[in-house]
Enzyme design. Structure first.
Site, short mmCIF file in Angstrom:
data_model
loop_
_atom_site.label_atom_id
_atom_site.label_comp_id
_atom_site.label_asym_id
_atom_site.label_seq_id
_atom_site.Cartn_x
_atom_site.Cartn_y
_atom_site.Cartn_z
N GLU A 91 7.39 -1.95 38.41
CA GLU A 91 6.18 -2.20 37.64
C GLU A 91 6.03 -1.19 36.52
OE1 GLU A 91 2.78 -2.26 40.19
OE2 GLU A 91 3.80 -3.49 41.68
N CYS A 104 2.55 3.71 31.70
CA CYS A 104 2.78 4.26 33.04
C CYS A 104 4.14 3.75 33.52
CB CYS A 104 1.66 3.81 33.97
SG CYS A 104 1.87 4.38 35.66
N CYS A 111 9.73 3.61 47.12
CA CYS A 111 9.43 5.03 47.28
C CYS A 111 9.65 5.42 48.73
CB CYS A 111 7.97 5.30 46.89
SG CYS A 111 7.53 7.05 46.93
N CYS A 115 3.30 7.93 51.74
CA CYS A 115 1.86 8.27 51.70
C CYS A 115 1.05 7.12 52.30
CB CYS A 115 1.40 8.55 50.26
SG CYS A 115 2.23 9.97 49.52
N CYS A 118 -0.92 4.32 50.04
CA CYS A 118 -0.24 3.79 48.85
C CYS A 118 0.55 2.52 49.17
CB CYS A 118 0.70 4.87 48.32
SG CYS A 118 1.62 4.36 46.87
N CYS A 354 -0.58 1.38 41.80
CA CYS A 354 0.70 1.66 42.44
C CYS A 354 1.29 0.61 43.37
CB CYS A 354 0.53 2.94 43.24
SG CYS A 354 -0.24 4.19 42.26
N1 SAH Z 1 4.93 9.87 43.50
C1 SAH Z 1 4.16 10.43 42.45
C2 SAH Z 1 3.81 9.47 41.33
C3 SAH Z 1 3.42 8.08 41.68
S1 SAH Z 1 1.83 7.81 42.40
C4 SAH Z 1 2.92 11.08 43.01
O1 SAH Z 1 2.70 11.04 44.21
O2 SAH Z 1 2.18 11.70 42.25
C5 SAH Z 1 0.67 8.10 41.13
C6 SAH Z 1 -0.73 8.45 41.65
O3 SAH Z 1 -1.41 7.30 42.19
C7 SAH Z 1 -0.68 9.45 42.78
O4 SAH Z 1 -1.68 10.42 42.63
C8 SAH Z 1 -0.93 8.57 43.99
O5 SAH Z 1 -1.36 9.34 45.05
C9 SAH Z 1 -1.96 7.61 43.45
N2 SAH Z 1 -2.15 6.39 44.25
C10 SAH Z 1 -1.28 5.78 45.08
N3 SAH Z 1 -1.84 4.71 45.68
C11 SAH Z 1 -3.09 4.62 45.21
C12 SAH Z 1 -4.18 3.71 45.45
N4 SAH Z 1 -4.06 2.69 46.29
N5 SAH Z 1 -5.34 3.94 44.80
C13 SAH Z 1 -5.46 4.97 43.92
N6 SAH Z 1 -4.47 5.85 43.66
C14 SAH Z 1 -3.30 5.68 44.29
#
Ligand code: SAH
Length: 366
Positions: A91, A104, A111, A115, A118, A354
């Protein structure tokens, strides 16, 4: 298999063109279109039609294709679902904002970080993206902005001119698991598209050796740390990477980066709630106590805390917290001397958080 012209260097592209018996200058024309992000050959209006047809039969322009394009209702956000040569999907999001045109970019297909809030990580990691695959995401957005206005001035990172002006490496994937390619990509974006270092942001969940590598690299980009919890115990529950690199270690490496580059460090903090057995939303990581712990961690450093409303993901067992709770959390931080802002949600109506679109597409296909 079709040749991907964007992956050829100038000499190879010239050979490709002259092997067909076409004159050399055609290679230069094609290169100009490629550098603009031309999605296919039909748009290359200064090439004869039969040449365009032949090219379509034998070649592709970029190493990715648009599978889906979604426009938010306010027309400010465009989200692309892109397919790579091996069928993997990624994406990329274009955001037209008051400060510029920001793209972005995804750094990996999938990944591995796991987390808990996510969507990107639900299907695991497929592979790292190449420099060209990351660069082509920006070109796809550039084409969306400028289209075939080939006679205009060269891209120079100026949003007023319709160029991409900002890059955030915040799409799917963990950029610091693919540091070498991310650096190669950003060097190129800076050099070829004139995007200034200060308008580039790399976001990481906290891979310490990668942060140290960025410090050694020495470019004044913005570093964003996805913190999401102010104590190790809580952070480890939602971000498995915290078992490997603890909060203090991550922040020390990050402060070192931002001090060396003289940049403000960005902290990302998603506001999470959880439902109790009655279905009521309990605050999970944003209580007044958490705010105080966050202040203790960050006080005295040049940081900006971005509070991010959680974009809900069906598969994930969290909930959004009320606007009231968000503001209460923010007030405590601000009173504690920590710069804080609430991130505006962009493109929520098109699944811009994400990995949502990629995930949905996979599910639809199944
Ligand atoms: N792996 C990297 C970059 C990708 S995620 C990182 O962890 O920073 C980019 C941002 O979006 C991160 O801060 C992540 O925690 C956040 N993110 C992931 N899922 C999300 C969601 N469902 N709602 C809001 N932010 C989210």
């Amino acid at each position: 298999m079709k040749t991907i012209l964007f992956n050829l260097n100038d000499i190879e592209l010239e050979k490709f063109v002259t092997d067909f018996g076409w004159p050399r200058f055609r290679a230069k024309q094609i290169r100009e279109w490629l550098n603009r992000g031309a999605p296919d050959f039909s748009v290359m209006k200064n090439l004869p039609v039969d040449m365009r047809d032949k090219l379509s039969e034998t070649a592709e322009t970029l190493p990715l294709k648009i599978v889906k394009k979604l426009e938010s209702s306010d027309n400010q956000t465009t989200k692309f679902l892109l397919e790579l040569v091996d069928g993997e999907q990624i994406e990329c999001v274009l955001m037209r904002t008051t400060y510029g045109n920001s793209v972005c970019v995804s750094s990996q297909a999938g990944c591995a970080m796991g987390c808990k809030f996510c969507a990107s990580t639900l299907l695991g990691l497929k592979r790292n993206l190449t420099v060209n695959e990351m660069f082509s995401q920006v070109l796809t957005a550039a084409w969306e902005l400028r289209g075939d206005r080939l006679s205009d001035t060269k891209p120079n990172g100026d949003a007023n001119n319709g160029d991409v002006s900002h890059i955030v490496v915040m799409g799917t994937g963990e950029p610091l698991q693919n540091t070498e390619n991310v650096i190669g990509f950003l060097e190129r974006a800076n050099h070829d598209l004139n995007i200034s270092w200060r308008r580039i942001t790399v976001s990481t969940c906290g891979i310490v050796p990668g942060i140290i590598e960025l410090t050694k690299w020495g470019r004044p980009i913005n570093l964003a740390i996805s913190l999401h919890a102010p104590i190790d115990e809580l952070r480890s529950k939602i971000m498995p990477i915290n078992n490997r690199y603890k909060l203090n270690e991550v922040l020390n490496a990050a402060f070192e980066f931002s001090d060396a580059q003289n940049r403000q460090l960005m902290i990302e903090y998603i506001l999470l709630g959880k439902r109790d057995e009655n279905g009521d939303v309990m605050i999970y990581n944003a209580t007044p106590e958490h705010a105080q712990q966050l202040i203790d961690l960050l006080r005295g450093h040049n940081v900006m805390v971005n509070l991010i409303p959680w974009n809900s993901v069906d598969e994930r067992d969290f909930a959004s917290i009320s606007g009231n709770a968000v503001h209460k959390f923010q007030d405590i931080l601000i009173k504690g001397g920590i710069h804080t802002r609430i991130r505006r949600e962009r493109g929520a109506d098109i699944g811009s958080a994400c990995g949502q679109l990629r995930l949905k597409n996979k599910k639809d296909v199944k």
